[in-house]
Design an enzyme around this catalytic site. Structure first.
Site, PDB file in Angstrom:
ATOM      1  CE  LYS A  15      -3.612  43.126  18.106  1.00 35.64           C
ATOM      2  NZ  LYS A  15      -2.320  43.807  18.307  1.00 35.64           N
ATOM      3  CE  LYS A  35      -2.862  36.576  19.160  1.00 36.11           C
ATOM      4  NZ  LYS A  35      -2.958  38.041  19.185  1.00 36.11           N
TER       5      LYS A  35
END
Length: 229
Positions: A15, A35
């Site tokens: 990812k 994130k």
């Protein structure tokens, strides 16, 4: 598309490298990577957002909302550390704030789509719904990926979320039979296009080489020039 959520069919499938490739392919635009929860790292250690910046370039804005020391699902890691978990509305608010100053915000999840972020069972899918953002699914190349991809994309559809497409996170230089067949079968089981394949080991490239090659791995929908399908 201003906000794009990047999830996977599991963990350790590429990812972060795919997120970096999209950021690098779109480097002529103002790009941010968010994130929401970084797990398994101590304070001061470079996390996934920092890795995206290293590979895609310092022009990328990196934001990390929370960090938990143990390499576990965000809710479990937060609970064991006695820290406040990340809520979906916090993810959405942070992404939407970044979107006011950037052309593209990449929100990279932890693990798969339905990994728990808090004690109420909230997931990345809940944050994506709050943002009305499409979701990019990163999948492995080999045996077992069709079922995991089908489950992930079915979960998206049942929640009214849009799957932008699928990217193979780590394509072997010499793919086996299953990996070769899966290139054709992934878009069928996903009900969404295959938008690229990042070669295995891409994260070990020199950053300049990574940026130079990123567009060749991805379809135009992700800023690339690869013809897929």
């Amino acid at each position: 598309m201003t906000i794009l959520v990047v999830t996977g069919t599991g963990t350790e499938i590429g990812k972060t490298i795919v997120t970096a490739a999209v950021a690098a392919a779109c480097r002529d635009r103002r790009v941010a990577v968010l994130k929401p929860a970084q797990t398994g790292l101590a304070p001061g250690e470079p996390g996934d957002a920092a890795e995206v910046v290293r590979l895609a370039g310092s022009q990328v804005t990196a934001v990390e909302l929370a960090r938990f020391p143990e390499p576990l699902a965000p809710e479990t890691a937060a609970r064991r550390a006695g820290l406040t978990p990340v809520r979906p509305y916090e993810i959405a608010e942070a992404a939407q704030k970044l979107a006011t100053e950037h052309d593209l915000v990449l929100v990279e999840g932890a693990g798969g789509l339905l990994v728990r972020y808090d004690g109420q069972g909230a997931t990345l899918a809940d944050a994506a719904r709050l943002m009305s953002a499409p979701v990019l699914v990163v999948a492995p190349a080999g045996l077992g990926t069709l079922n995991a991809t089908a489950l992930t994309t079915e979960a998206l559809r049942t929640r009214g979320l849009t799957c932008l497409g699928v990217v193979v996170g780590s394509m072997p230089a010499e793919p086996d039979l299953a990996s070769r067949c899966n290139v054709d079968d992934l878009p069928v089981v996903a009900g969404a296009p295959l938008l690229g394949a990042v070669p295995a080991g891409a994260g070990a490239l020199a950053p300049a080489d990574f940026r130079e090659r990123a567009r060749s791995w991805l379809a135009p929908e992700l800023g690339g020039n690869r013809q897929v399908g």
